[in-house]
Design a protein around this motif. Structure first.
Motif, mmCIF file in Angstrom:
data_model
loop_
_atom_site.group_PDB
_atom_site.id
_atom_site.type_symbol
_atom_site.label_atom_id
_atom_site.label_comp_id
_atom_site.label_asym_id
_atom_site.label_seq_id
_atom_site.Cartn_x
_atom_site.Cartn_y
_atom_site.Cartn_z
ATOM 1 N N ILE A 240 45.244 33.491 41.858
ATOM 2 C CA ILE A 240 44.290 34.190 40.999
ATOM 3 C C ILE A 240 43.239 33.218 40.481
ATOM 4 O O ILE A 240 43.467 32.006 40.458
ATOM 5 C CB ILE A 240 45.000 34.845 39.794
ATOM 6 C CG1 ILE A 240 45.656 33.771 38.915
ATOM 7 C CG2 ILE A 240 46.028 35.879 40.258
ATOM 8 C CD1 ILE A 240 46.173 34.278 37.587
ATOM 9 N N PRO A 241 42.072 33.707 40.052
ATOM 10 C CA PRO A 241 41.111 32.840 39.364
ATOM 11 C C PRO A 241 41.697 32.367 38.038
ATOM 12 O O PRO A 241 42.423 33.111 37.363
ATOM 13 C CB PRO A 241 39.901 33.754 39.138
ATOM 14 C CG PRO A 241 40.058 34.861 40.122
ATOM 15 C CD PRO A 241 41.536 35.058 40.292
ATOM 16 N N LYS A 242 41.400 31.141 37.663
ATOM 17 C CA LYS A 242 41.959 30.567 36.445
ATOM 18 C C LYS A 242 41.638 31.414 35.218
ATOM 19 O O LYS A 242 42.469 31.580 34.320
ATOM 20 C CB LYS A 242 41.423 29.146 36.265
ATOM 21 C CG LYS A 242 42.071 28.389 35.118
ATOM 22 C CD LYS A 242 41.584 26.948 35.074
ATOM 23 C CE LYS A 242 42.272 26.185 33.955
ATOM 24 N NZ LYS A 242 41.798 24.763 33.912
ATOM 25 N N ALA A 243 40.437 31.999 35.194
ATOM 26 C CA ALA A 243 40.015 32.784 34.027
ATOM 27 C C ALA A 243 40.831 34.053 33.860
ATOM 28 O O ALA A 243 40.880 34.626 32.762
ATOM 29 C CB ALA A 243 38.531 33.127 34.141
ATOM 30 N N ASP A 244 41.488 34.514 34.946
ATOM 31 C CA ASP A 244 42.248 35.767 34.884
ATOM 32 C C ASP A 244 43.687 35.571 34.415
ATOM 33 O O ASP A 244 44.415 36.547 34.218
ATOM 34 C CB ASP A 244 42.271 36.449 36.262
ATOM 35 C CG ASP A 244 40.905 36.958 36.680
ATOM 36 O OD1 ASP A 244 40.013 37.005 35.823
ATOM 37 O OD2 ASP A 244 40.737 37.305 37.863
ATOM 38 N N LEU A 245 44.110 34.316 34.245
ATOM 39 C CA LEU A 245 45.503 34.053 33.903
ATOM 40 C C LEU A 245 45.934 34.739 32.604
ATOM 41 O O LEU A 245 47.004 35.372 32.578
ATOM 42 C CB LEU A 245 45.758 32.544 33.818
ATOM 43 C CG LEU A 245 47.181 32.108 33.458
ATOM 44 C CD1 LEU A 245 48.199 32.663 34.448
ATOM 45 C CD2 LEU A 245 47.270 30.579 33.413
ATOM 46 N N THR A 247 44.952 37.506 31.306
ATOM 47 C CA THR A 247 45.107 38.950 31.551
ATOM 48 C C THR A 247 46.418 39.242 32.260
ATOM 49 O O THR A 247 47.152 40.170 31.887
ATOM 50 C CB THR A 247 43.924 39.473 32.386
ATOM 51 O OG1 THR A 247 42.716 39.248 31.666
ATOM 52 C CG2 THR A 247 44.085 40.961 32.668
ATOM 53 N N TYR A 248 46.741 38.448 33.276
ATOM 54 C CA TYR A 248 48.001 38.661 34.006
ATOM 55 C C TYR A 248 49.206 38.387 33.105
ATOM 56 O O TYR A 248 50.244 39.049 33.224
ATOM 57 C CB TYR A 248 48.053 37.759 35.245
ATOM 58 C CG TYR A 248 47.303 38.327 36.430
ATOM 59 C CD1 TYR A 248 47.907 39.244 37.286
ATOM 60 C CD2 TYR A 248 45.990 37.964 36.683
ATOM 61 C CE1 TYR A 248 47.228 39.768 38.375
ATOM 62 C CE2 TYR A 248 45.297 38.478 37.767
ATOM 63 C CZ TYR A 248 45.923 39.383 38.604
ATOM 64 O OH TYR A 248 45.243 39.915 39.684
ATOM 65 N N THR A 251 49.788 41.583 31.243
ATOM 66 C CA THR A 251 50.133 42.789 32.002
ATOM 67 C C THR A 251 51.340 42.627 32.909
ATOM 68 O O THR A 251 51.851 43.616 33.429
ATOM 69 C CB THR A 251 48.934 43.237 32.852
ATOM 70 O OG1 THR A 251 48.554 42.163 33.737
ATOM 71 C CG2 THR A 251 47.754 43.601 31.960
ATOM 72 N N LYS A 263 43.669 26.401 42.825
ATOM 73 C CA LYS A 263 43.693 27.719 42.165
ATOM 74 C C LYS A 263 45.088 27.990 41.624
ATOM 75 O O LYS A 263 46.091 27.600 42.249
ATOM 76 C CB LYS A 263 43.313 28.823 43.158
ATOM 77 C CG LYS A 263 41.865 28.824 43.594
ATOM 78 C CD LYS A 263 41.593 29.987 44.541
ATOM 79 C CE LYS A 263 41.778 31.337 43.851
ATOM 80 N NZ LYS A 263 41.430 32.469 44.733
#
Length: 298
Positions: A240-245, A247-248, A251, A263
């Protein structure tokens, strides 16, 4: 030989509950005690090494078949010390004393009073840990791995039936770590060796049985394979992109995150396949992180 620990508890004066009703059955062989720094591993090791007292509980060392002597570890300290080998996480040495002289001194303290017998023992131990050629060098000048091998040599004085090693591979380079693995594996064939570590690889490489401890509580005990089998079909991976961590993490049940090719690759725990994830074969690292997370949530 078997070590049976039942309901062992320890609370320090500052209110920290270092051991919380710890119960374990530890057979002959290599036994891994896996936990993060501050999990209670060193408190348990020092208690078993007769260096501090527990508040409650029992620890009995003896013949697993019940045909030999059984020692009360908490109350028969002198007898336990005669059958114990201990390598703490850090140990001091005299700055200008050679390995052979220092090992001779330790053997004397362990009750080997005959000079000829002591000399033969020192030579045999230094050969066993591959330090004979460096026997005249001061131990303070040794590399980290050499110091740990010397530590094992002193722990083997007196043919102990219980050997405790606390974080033995921390800071070792890969070559020294492998040499230490081989030495511990050889030792663990006939005695109880408790390996306290926060390094998952140590347990994967060495131990037939293990426990995971967190905040003084045992979260799992059994074989590494049993631990891994318990997560079969439940671990999924995705880059995943680092910025999305973040959010994951909100969720999904993210049990670990590491950089692969620059990555983040996350492992999540789920009974069904999350969208966009691929199934991966769980390993002991997944077990460790999932048990720690579950322990925090309890």
């Amino acid at each position: 030989m078997q070590l049976t620990i039942q309901n062992l508890s320890k609370t320090y004066s500052n209110g920290v509950r270092a051991l919380d009703n710890v119960s374990l059955t530890i057979p002959t062989g290599m036994y891994g005690l896996l936990g993060q720094n501050g999990a209670g591993k060193s408190t348990l090791m020092r208690t078993l090494a007769t260096l501090q007292d527990a508040d409650s509980g029992t620890a009995m060392l003896g013949d697993a078949l019940g045909s030999g002597q059984v020692l009360d570890v908490l109350n028969q300290k002198e007898a336990v010390r005669r059958t114990l080998g201990y390598l703490p996480q850090e140990f001091g040495v005299y700055p200008r004393v050679s390995a052979s002289e220092l090992l001779d001194h330790f053997a004397m303290l362990k009750g080997v009073v005959n000079g000829k017998e002591r000399g033969q023992l020192v030579e045999a131990l230094l050969h066993r840990v591959n330090l004979w050629d460096m026997r005249k060098k001061a131990v303070s000048s040794y590399s980290g791995g050499m110091k740990q091998r010397f530590g094992i040599a002193q722990a083997l004085i007196g043919e102990p039936q219980l050997i405790i090693v606390d974080e033995p591979t921390a800071g070792l380079d890969p070559g020294e770590r492998n040499r230490f693995y081989n030495l511990l594996s050889e030792i663990g064939e006939n005695v109880i060796v408790i390996l306290s570590t926060h390094i998952v690889q140590d347990v994967m490489e060495l131990c037939n049985n293990m426990a995971i401890i967190h905040q003084g509580r045992v979260l799992f005990s059994g074989t590494p394979q049993q631990a891994v089998n318990g997560l079969s079909g439940k671990v999924w991976a995705k880059s995943i992109p680092k910025a999305d961590l973040p959010t994951y993490q909100q969720t999904h049940t993210v049990i670990s995150s590491k950089l692969v090719g620059g990555k983040p690759q996350i492992h999540v725990l789920s009974d069904v396949a999350p969208e966009g994830f691929k199934a991966v074969q769980p390993d002991l690292e997944d077990v460790f992180f999932s048990e720690i997370q579950a322990g925090i949530e309890r």
